[in-house]
Design a protein around this motif. Sequence first.
Motif, PDB file in Angstrom:
ATOM      1  N   GLY A  72       0.814  -1.200   0.000  1.00  0.00           N
ATOM      2  CA  GLY A  72       0.000   0.000   0.000  1.00  0.00           C
ATOM      3  C   GLY A  72       0.849   1.251   0.000  1.00  0.00           C
ATOM      4  O   GLY A  72       1.971   1.265   0.505  1.00  0.00           O
ATOM      5  N   GLN A  73       0.323   2.337  -0.577  1.00  0.00           N
ATOM      6  CA  GLN A  73       1.059   3.597  -0.628  1.00  0.00           C
ATOM      7  C   GLN A  73       1.005   4.276   0.734  1.00  0.00           C
ATOM      8  O   GLN A  73      -0.025   4.260   1.405  1.00  0.00           O
ATOM      9  CB  GLN A  73       0.445   4.513  -1.687  1.00  0.00           C
ATOM     10  N   PRO A  74       2.129   4.875   1.169  1.00  0.00           N
ATOM     11  CA  PRO A  74       2.152   5.545   2.488  1.00  0.00           C
ATOM     12  C   PRO A  74       1.167   6.702   2.552  1.00  0.00           C
ATOM     13  O   PRO A  74       0.845   7.324   1.538  1.00  0.00           O
ATOM     14  CB  PRO A  74       3.599   6.044   2.604  1.00  0.00           C
ATOM     15  N   ARG A  75       0.722   6.992   3.756  1.00  0.00           N
ATOM     16  CA  ARG A  75      -0.142   8.144   3.997  1.00  0.00           C
ATOM     17  C   ARG A  75       0.560   9.084   4.968  1.00  0.00           C
ATOM     18  O   ARG A  75       1.182   8.630   5.927  1.00  0.00           O
ATOM     19  CB  ARG A  75      -1.498   7.704   4.550  1.00  0.00           C
ATOM     20  N   LEU A  76       0.443  10.368   4.702  1.00  0.00           N
ATOM     21  CA  LEU A  76       1.157  11.373   5.485  1.00  0.00           C
ATOM     22  C   LEU A  76       0.488  11.543   6.850  1.00  0.00           C
ATOM     23  O   LEU A  76      -0.678  11.961   6.931  1.00  0.00           O
ATOM     24  CB  LEU A  76       1.183  12.700   4.730  1.00  0.00           C
ATOM     25  N   ILE A  77       1.224  11.234   7.906  1.00  0.00           N
ATOM     26  CA  ILE A  77       0.649  11.231   9.247  1.00  0.00           C
ATOM     27  C   ILE A  77       0.314  12.635   9.726  1.00  0.00           C
ATOM     28  O   ILE A  77      -0.549  12.812  10.603  1.00  0.00           O
ATOM     29  CB  ILE A  77       1.619  10.535  10.232  1.00  0.00           C
ATOM     30  N   THR A  78       0.959  13.657   9.168  1.00  0.00           N
ATOM     31  CA  THR A  78       0.700  15.033   9.592  1.00  0.00           C
ATOM     32  C   THR A  78      -0.385  15.706   8.763  1.00  0.00           C
ATOM     33  O   THR A  78      -0.689  16.877   8.978  1.00  0.00           O
ATOM     34  CB  THR A  78       1.984  15.869   9.492  1.00  0.00           C
ATOM     35  N   SER A  79      -0.967  14.987   7.825  1.00  0.00           N
ATOM     36  CA  SER A  79      -2.036  15.531   6.998  1.00  0.00           C
ATOM     37  C   SER A  79      -3.392  15.218   7.633  1.00  0.00           C
ATOM     38  O   SER A  79      -3.633  14.089   8.069  1.00  0.00           O
ATOM     39  CB  SER A  79      -1.981  14.935   5.584  1.00  0.00           C
ATOM     40  N   LEU A  80      -4.278  16.204   7.685  1.00  0.00           N
ATOM     41  CA  LEU A  80      -5.599  15.996   8.261  1.00  0.00           C
ATOM     42  C   LEU A  80      -6.395  14.961   7.462  1.00  0.00           C
ATOM     43  O   LEU A  80      -7.235  14.247   8.013  1.00  0.00           O
ATOM     44  CB  LEU A  80      -6.372  17.318   8.319  1.00  0.00           C
ATOM     45  N   THR A  81      -6.106  14.883   6.166  1.00  0.00           N
ATOM     46  CA  THR A  81      -6.802  13.922   5.306  1.00  0.00           C
ATOM     47  C   THR A  81      -6.008  12.633   5.120  1.00  0.00           C
ATOM     48  O   THR A  81      -6.464  11.741   4.397  1.00  0.00           O
ATOM     49  CB  THR A  81      -7.072  14.551   3.934  1.00  0.00           C
ATOM     50  N   LEU A  82      -4.830  12.547   5.763  1.00  0.00           N
ATOM     51  CA  LEU A  82      -3.954  11.375   5.594  1.00  0.00           C
ATOM     52  C   LEU A  82      -3.733  11.092   4.109  1.00  0.00           C
ATOM     53  O   LEU A  82      -3.876   9.966   3.634  1.00  0.00           O
ATOM     54  CB  LEU A  82      -4.532  10.150   6.302  1.00  0.00           C
ATOM     55  N   ARG A  83      -3.370  12.115   3.367  1.00  0.00           N
ATOM     56  CA  ARG A  83      -3.210  11.967   1.928  1.00  0.00           C
ATOM     57  C   ARG A  83      -2.070  11.017   1.586  1.00  0.00           C
ATOM     58  O   ARG A  83      -1.109  10.858   2.348  1.00  0.00           O
ATOM     59  CB  ARG A  83      -2.966  13.321   1.275  1.00  0.00           C
ATOM     60  N   LYS A  84      -2.189  10.392   0.432  1.00  0.00           N
ATOM     61  CA  LYS A  84      -1.161   9.472  -0.028  1.00  0.00           C
ATOM     62  C   LYS A  84       0.063  10.249  -0.511  1.00  0.00           C
ATOM     63  O   LYS A  84      -0.074  11.298  -1.140  1.00  0.00           O
ATOM     64  CB  LYS A  84      -1.689   8.583  -1.149  1.00  0.00           C
ATOM     65  N   VAL A  85       1.235   9.712  -0.228  1.00  0.00           N
ATOM     66  CA  VAL A  85       2.491  10.367  -0.602  1.00  0.00           C
ATOM     67  C   VAL A  85       3.431   9.319  -1.196  1.00  0.00           C
ATOM     68  O   VAL A  85       3.240   8.105  -1.004  1.00  0.00           O
ATOM     69  CB  VAL A  85       3.156  11.045   0.624  1.00  0.00           C
ATOM     70  N   PRO A  86       4.465   9.750  -1.925  1.00  0.00           N
ATOM     71  CA  PRO A  86       5.418   8.789  -2.489  1.00  0.00           C
ATOM     72  C   PRO A  86       6.168   8.027  -1.400  1.00  0.00           C
ATOM     73  O   PRO A  86       6.323   8.499  -0.271  1.00  0.00           O
ATOM     74  CB  PRO A  86       6.381   9.680  -3.293  1.00  0.00           C
ATOM     75  N   ARG A  87       6.641   6.851  -1.734  1.00  0.00           N
ATOM     76  CA  ARG A  87       7.419   6.038  -0.795  1.00  0.00           C
ATOM     77  C   ARG A  87       8.707   6.777  -0.420  1.00  0.00           C
ATOM     78  O   ARG A  87       9.349   7.380  -1.274  1.00  0.00           O
ATOM     79  CB  ARG A  87       7.762   4.682  -1.418  1.00  0.00           C
ATOM     80  N   GLY A  88       9.060   6.707   0.852  1.00  0.00           N
ATOM     81  CA  GLY A  88      10.242   7.395   1.335  1.00  0.00           C
ATOM     82  C   GLY A  88       9.973   8.799   1.827  1.00  0.00           C
ATOM     83  O   GLY A  88      10.894   9.474   2.309  1.00  0.00           O
ATOM     84  N   THR A  89       8.717   9.248   1.768  1.00  0.00           N
ATOM     85  CA  THR A  89       8.372  10.580   2.255  1.00  0.00           C
ATOM     86  C   THR A  89       8.478  10.631   3.777  1.00  0.00           C
ATOM     87  O   THR A  89       7.996   9.729   4.466  1.00  0.00           O
ATOM     88  CB  THR A  89       6.940  10.957   1.833  1.00  0.00           C
ATOM     89  N   ASN A  90       9.093  11.664   4.291  1.00  0.00           N
ATOM     90  CA  ASN A  90       9.165  11.840   5.746  1.00  0.00           C
ATOM     91  C   ASN A  90       7.760  12.052   6.289  1.00  0.00           C
ATOM     92  O   ASN A  90       7.050  12.947   5.837  1.00  0.00           O
ATOM     93  CB  ASN A  90      10.040  13.041   6.096  1.00  0.00           C
ATOM     94  N   GLY A  91       7.380  11.244   7.270  1.00  0.00           N
ATOM     95  CA  GLY A  91       6.033  11.330   7.809  1.00  0.00           C
ATOM     96  C   GLY A  91       5.059  10.372   7.159  1.00  0.00           C
ATOM     97  O   GLY A  91       3.918  10.268   7.606  1.00  0.00           O
ATOM     98  N   GLY A  92       5.491   9.658   6.123  1.00  0.00           N
ATOM     99  CA  GLY A  92       4.633   8.678   5.481  1.00  0.00           C
ATOM    100  C   GLY A  92       4.616   7.377   6.273  1.00  0.00           C
ATOM    101  O   GLY A  92       5.674   6.851   6.629  1.00  0.00           O
ATOM    102  N   VAL A  93       3.431   6.852   6.568  1.00  0.00           N
ATOM    103  CA  VAL A  93       3.311   5.633   7.362  1.00  0.00           C
ATOM    104  C   VAL A  93       2.431   4.625   6.633  1.00  0.00           C
ATOM    105  O   VAL A  93       1.548   4.985   5.852  1.00  0.00           O
ATOM    106  CB  VAL A  93       2.722   5.915   8.762  1.00  0.00           C
ATOM    107  N   THR A  94       2.697   3.354   6.911  1.00  0.00           N
ATOM    108  CA  THR A  94       1.888   2.251   6.393  1.00  0.00           C
ATOM    109  C   THR A  94       1.657   1.256   7.526  1.00  0.00           C
ATOM    110  O   THR A  94       2.374   1.265   8.532  1.00  0.00           O
ATOM    111  CB  THR A  94       2.594   1.523   5.234  1.00  0.00           C
ATOM    112  N   LEU A  95       0.682   0.392   7.349  1.00  0.00           N
ATOM    113  CA  LEU A  95       0.443  -0.654   8.348  1.00  0.00           C
ATOM    114  C   LEU A  95       1.635  -1.595   8.437  1.00  0.00           C
ATOM    115  O   LEU A  95       1.995  -2.059   9.523  1.00  0.00           O
ATOM    116  CB  LEU A  95      -0.836  -1.424   7.989  1.00  0.00           C
TER     117      LEU A  95
END
Length: 395
Positions: free
Chosen positions: A160-183
């Motif tokens: 799955g594509q990472p989602r930005l933890i600091t985004s209110l909408t948890l928007r999807k971000v490219p892999r390796g993005t700082n703040g991007g989390v996955t299960l």
Amino acid sequence: MKAIIAVPATLLLVYRAYSKKSLTPGGIFAAVLTAIAHAVHPWNLPFVLLIVFFLAGTRATHVKEKVKASLTLKSGGNSGGEGPRNHVQVLANSLTASILSLLHAYQLRSRRQTLLASPNDAGSLCFAWGGDLLVIGIIANYACVAADTLSSELGILSKGQPRLITSLTLRKVPRGTNGGVTLTGLAAGLLGSVIIVTASMLFLPFCTDETSGKLGGGAPWSVEQRRTLILGLTLWGLLGSVVDSVLGGLFQSSVKDVRSGKIVEGEGGVRVLVSADEASHHHGHERGQHVAADIKAALLHGEGESAVEDTDPYSEAAEGASRPDRYDARNKHRRPSFGDERPSRVVENGWDLLDNNDVNFLMAFGMSVGAMAVASWYWQVPLWSVFPSGQAGAV
């Protein structure tokens, strides 16, 4: 720790780091100093946690290494991937634990001397329930950095594509993005914390019923108390990886290569530089606004069409001047961009205040101190007992 064990183990650590190219020469030197700081502790625990963290981290780094390298780019333009860690990266993860280990080693030796002079005021030499806060800080440090390392190294392989933890909408971000989390990354972080806490339980010299009432003994641990310690430290380690993601997402800029859509990683954890034009593109196309302002000013002064033309350094210049080559590498005003002058790199998210090493150290230090503060509250032990002058009444 006994030198007969620490010296060969450190040499094996150096050999593995050199042969696997896990550390740079500077990183190896920093690792040796760190190993010494851990080995001087009377207990085996700090040195064991250092070794376990190093082995777990390097193993995770080499899992599908080529696949991970293809998911990001290096700032130099090559494929991404972790690469050998330098001395700054080593210290970012282990400096806090080294300081806490040295402090606790000093405390134990002071207690041993006090024990010989005044047994009633010595305190325990084993790890007692409601005892040493510094031990909690050491374990918390490695639980958090191990969780963060495994989360970063294995989470990027998530389907799955990472989602930005600091985004209110948890928007999807490219892999390796700082703040991007996955299960997958969170599960890997939990695994890293479990590994460290398990090693801690095996090597902690717990006070038991056998040591109770003896010189240097302390309050014994019950089964329920051990379970509380295990659960608390494990969840704290996982929380550390989440805190690292939040800090990275807020205070560390993630730079994306526009052509490939991949995140650009700074080698050695340093910042990825973005030109002034590219940074202004991220903040509302300020460059275009400035050019428009120049054109407007020229028109207001009645200089007409020739003045407008002169505001573009790449337009046909005034008579007698030469037109600069916008693609000439010697031109200091040249902008790295596509042919249509769109920037080749843009900031995906985050403020450019910290680099990756700053975030790692800040997380490790904050979570270690935080764990000691929580233990201080739970055990009703003064937090200042971590300092040599405050140890007498701590246990």
